[in-house]
Scaffold this motif. Structure first.
Motif, mmCIF file in Angstrom:
data_model
loop_
_atom_site.group_PDB
_atom_site.id
_atom_site.type_symbol
_atom_site.label_atom_id
_atom_site.label_comp_id
_atom_site.label_asym_id
_atom_site.label_seq_id
_atom_site.Cartn_x
_atom_site.Cartn_y
_atom_site.Cartn_z
ATOM 1 N N SER A 12 44.721 41.650 54.546
ATOM 2 C CA SER A 12 43.535 40.978 54.000
ATOM 3 C C SER A 12 43.704 40.653 52.524
ATOM 4 O O SER A 12 43.054 39.732 52.008
ATOM 5 N N LEU A 13 44.570 41.411 51.845
ATOM 6 C CA LEU A 13 44.801 41.179 50.418
ATOM 7 C C LEU A 13 45.952 40.216 50.161
ATOM 8 O O LEU A 13 46.210 39.859 49.003
ATOM 9 N N PHE A 14 46.657 39.770 51.198
ATOM 10 C CA PHE A 14 47.792 38.867 50.993
ATOM 11 C C PHE A 14 47.385 37.536 50.349
ATOM 12 O O PHE A 14 48.050 37.080 49.410
ATOM 13 N N PRO A 15 46.318 36.873 50.836
ATOM 14 C CA PRO A 15 45.989 35.555 50.271
ATOM 15 C C PRO A 15 45.677 35.600 48.773
ATOM 16 O O PRO A 15 45.976 34.654 48.051
ATOM 17 N N ASN A 16 45.060 36.693 48.330
ATOM 18 C CA ASN A 16 44.718 36.819 46.909
ATOM 19 C C ASN A 16 44.894 38.273 46.476
ATOM 20 O O ASN A 16 43.972 39.075 46.591
ATOM 21 N N PRO A 17 46.071 38.617 45.963
ATOM 22 C CA PRO A 17 46.325 40.007 45.571
ATOM 23 C C PRO A 17 45.493 40.478 44.387
ATOM 24 O O PRO A 17 45.502 41.660 44.056
ATOM 25 N N PHE A 18 44.753 39.542 43.767
ATOM 26 C CA PHE A 18 43.916 39.918 42.621
ATOM 27 C C PHE A 18 42.494 40.298 43.035
ATOM 28 O O PHE A 18 41.632 40.526 42.187
ATOM 29 N N MET A 19 42.248 40.380 44.336
ATOM 30 C CA MET A 19 40.927 40.787 44.804
ATOM 31 C C MET A 19 40.620 42.233 44.411
ATOM 32 O O MET A 19 39.464 42.605 44.246
ATOM 33 N N HIS A 20 41.670 43.044 44.305
ATOM 34 C CA HIS A 20 41.471 44.417 43.812
ATOM 35 C C HIS A 20 42.677 44.787 42.963
ATOM 36 O O HIS A 20 43.811 44.786 43.453
ATOM 37 N N THR A 21 42.435 45.073 41.700
ATOM 38 C CA THR A 21 43.528 45.388 40.774
ATOM 39 C C THR A 21 43.136 46.552 39.868
ATOM 40 O O THR A 21 41.974 46.949 39.811
ATOM 41 N N THR A 22 44.116 47.083 39.179
ATOM 42 C CA THR A 22 43.890 48.121 38.176
ATOM 43 C C THR A 22 44.968 47.970 37.117
ATOM 44 O O THR A 22 46.143 47.767 37.445
ATOM 45 N N THR A 23 44.597 48.049 35.859
ATOM 46 C CA THR A 23 45.542 47.791 34.776
ATOM 47 C C THR A 23 46.711 48.769 34.786
ATOM 48 O O THR A 23 47.867 48.379 34.653
ATOM 49 N N PHE A 24 46.424 50.040 34.944
ATOM 50 C CA PHE A 24 47.470 51.047 34.784
ATOM 51 C C PHE A 24 48.036 51.581 36.095
ATOM 52 O O PHE A 24 49.036 52.297 36.098
ATOM 53 N N GLY A 25 47.408 51.272 37.215
ATOM 54 C CA GLY A 25 47.924 51.752 38.487
ATOM 55 C C GLY A 25 49.314 51.196 38.766
ATOM 56 O O GLY A 25 49.557 50.000 38.614
ATOM 57 N N GLY A 26 50.237 52.071 39.165
ATOM 58 C CA GLY A 26 51.585 51.633 39.462
ATOM 59 C C GLY A 26 52.406 51.290 38.235
ATOM 60 O O GLY A 26 53.405 50.561 38.330
ATOM 61 N N ASN A 27 52.021 51.836 37.077
ATOM 62 C CA ASN A 27 52.796 51.547 35.872
ATOM 63 C C ASN A 27 54.166 52.231 35.955
ATOM 64 O O ASN A 27 54.370 53.162 36.741
ATOM 65 N N PRO A 28 55.144 51.756 35.165
ATOM 66 C CA PRO A 28 56.507 52.283 35.282
ATOM 67 C C PRO A 28 56.626 53.794 35.107
ATOM 68 O O PRO A 28 57.411 54.440 35.810
ATOM 69 N N LEU A 29 55.873 54.373 34.184
ATOM 70 C CA LEU A 29 55.958 55.822 33.981
ATOM 71 C C LEU A 29 55.433 56.575 35.204
ATOM 72 O O LEU A 29 56.028 57.564 35.644
ATOM 73 N N ALA A 30 54.318 56.102 35.748
ATOM 74 C CA ALA A 30 53.733 56.755 36.918
ATOM 75 C C ALA A 30 54.660 56.621 38.126
ATOM 76 O O ALA A 30 54.845 57.577 38.896
#
Length: 458
Positions: free
Chosen positions: A325-343
């Protein structure tokens, strides 16, 4: 109103004092060893800061769960299964940051991965493709059960649950979500709607509509709720469950309960969401608790220990059917720091440690040893203890009265063992140490529990 110029931030003297204070704090952070004078200053500043600038309620809480001046204990250093306060007193950590430190405090492999990544790039640009996110997602597809495939990365458990709820809403037009009594899923508005404790919920009502709470473990009520919702046109979109309830008091599901919930979800076309924020990453004797019960969810929520106790990190892993459901628009749910390189570096190293050191299996063995020892101590104290239960290194000691549990917690803290109650069931204290805890450390905890229990009145 008259303003005292000496108290304004534009005053040169005020700015100078602030700069000096900052440099003093940074100097302490840079010290490998602190003096008694340093320790006294840190303690005073910490207590004053909590009273005046953080929240004085924390000080009152500490006074209720510790003896004498112990409320002002200030932690400063940690390693392995233990941490030390500013005065050098060592504690065995059986709270584990509510389940953060599965691989221990500051595991060298996790620290190295984070430092190595920090030496190259700390955060990402947000626009280009960041490699570690892709690599971590591939690893998760390989270690999670069934057809779980796509990952969205977060910073915390409540964020993981929020993302899962959005995936549910994106997947289907249904809005009914079944949660359970004694559930804890977080305290942001969506996850709080699934959480069960009235004290946390009432100040923020009305919460997200569509949630229904039923007793955990009651499959007949679950079935009736599905049937009723279908009859009135409010079909169930998803069931949100912790496979083992953590904050509810370490509540294990009845035999075959999770299997039957899975069957109901399949029968009625609903999604099954497992909140493994606390049970995941080896805590229960398997990498994920759902593996113990041989049930695969449609969405799996992770956090707490996911970042190895070094970097805040979480994830939501879902099947392609749900995540697309998120494929057409991956910006429907985002977070600035989630999945950052350090994490991501911390999470990859954490999974490496869990696999290489076989910590899930070790948690199962240690848990059985711990449970047996604690239950032997409890024999003859049935007037105080209602039950000792658990799975892996997720153990709950439930007392007949809250006050007994508080006294046990206080007494063990004085003896250098940190335990704490569960947020939903205040009669239960938890034993959730790092999965790396040694037999000698477990023996010390058991011996301390015996000593304190014998001194505590029913």
């Amino acid at each position: 109103m008259t303003i005292d110029p000496s108290q304004t931030s534009s005053q040169p003297g005020y700015e100078y004092e602030t700069k000096a204070y900052i440099k003093q704090v940074l100097g302490l952070i840079g010290k490998k060893e602190i003096t008694k004078e340093d320790a006294a200053w840190i303690t005073k500043e910490t207590v004053d800061g909590f009273r005046e600038n953080v929240n004085p309620g924390f000080l009152e809480y500490r006074k209720t769960v510790t003896q004498g001046g112990q409320f002002a204990a200030v932690e400063w250093y940690d390693e392995g299964s233990c941490f030390k306060d500013v005065n050098g007193k060592e504690y065995i950590d059986c709270l584990g940051g509510f389940g953060i430190y599965n691989v221990g405090h500051r595991h060298p492999k996790v620290i190295k991965a984070v430092e190595d990544q920090l030496g190259r790039q700390a955060l990402h640009s947000q626009d280009l493709l960041d490699p570690l996110r892709a690599m971590l997602a591939k690893i998760l597809e390989r270690i999670t059960p069934g057809d779980l495939k796509y990952s969205f990365f977060t910073n915390s458990g409540t964020e993981s649950v929020e993302a899962a709820l959005k995936l549910v809403r994106m997947y289907s037009e249904r809005t009914t979500i079944i949660s359970t009594t004694r559930a804890f899923h977080g305290k942001s508005l969506g996850s709080l709607s699934g959480t069960a404790k009235g004290m946390f919920r009432k100040p923020f009502l009305p919460l997200i509509p569509g949630f229904r709470h039923i007793p955990f473990g009651d499959i007949d009520m679950m079935r009736k709720t599905f049937e009723t919702c279908a009859m009135v046109g409010e079909d169930v979109a998803a069931v949100l469950l912790e496979p083992v309830q953590g904050e509810g008091g370490i509540i294990l599901p009845p035999p075959d309960y999770l299997h039957q919930v899975r069957e109901l979800c399949d029968q009625y076309g609903a999604l099954l969401v497992f909140d493994e924020v606390q049970t995941g990453m080896g805590r229960t004797g398997k990498m994920f608790a759902c593996e113990l019960y041989e049930v695969v969810p449609d969405i799996l929520c992770l956090a707490k220990a996911f970042g190895g106790g070094v970097i805040p990190a979480g994830a939501v892993v879902a099947t392609e059917k749900v995540f697309q459901s998120l494929f057409p628009n991956p910006f429907m749910h985002t977070t600035t720091f989630g999945g950052n390189p350090l994490a991501c570096a911390a999470a990859i190293a954490t999974i490496d440690v869990l696999l290489e050191e076989e910590l899930p299996a070790r948690a199962g063995e240690s848990g059985r040893y711990f449970l047996e020892g604690l239950r032997q101590v409890a024999a003859g104290h049935e007037d105080k203890i209602m039950e000792i239960r658990g799975i892996g290194l997720m153990i709950g000691i439930e007392f007949h009265r809250d006050e007994v549990g508080y006294e046990i917690s206080k007494g063990m803290f004085d003896e250098g063992i940190l335990v704490a109650g569960t947020l939903i069931n205040s009669k239960t204290i938890r034993i959730e140490p790092p999965l790396t805890i040694s037999k000698e450390e477990m023996d010390r905890v058991i011996a301390t529990f015996r000593k304190v229990l014998e001194k505590t009145k029913a």
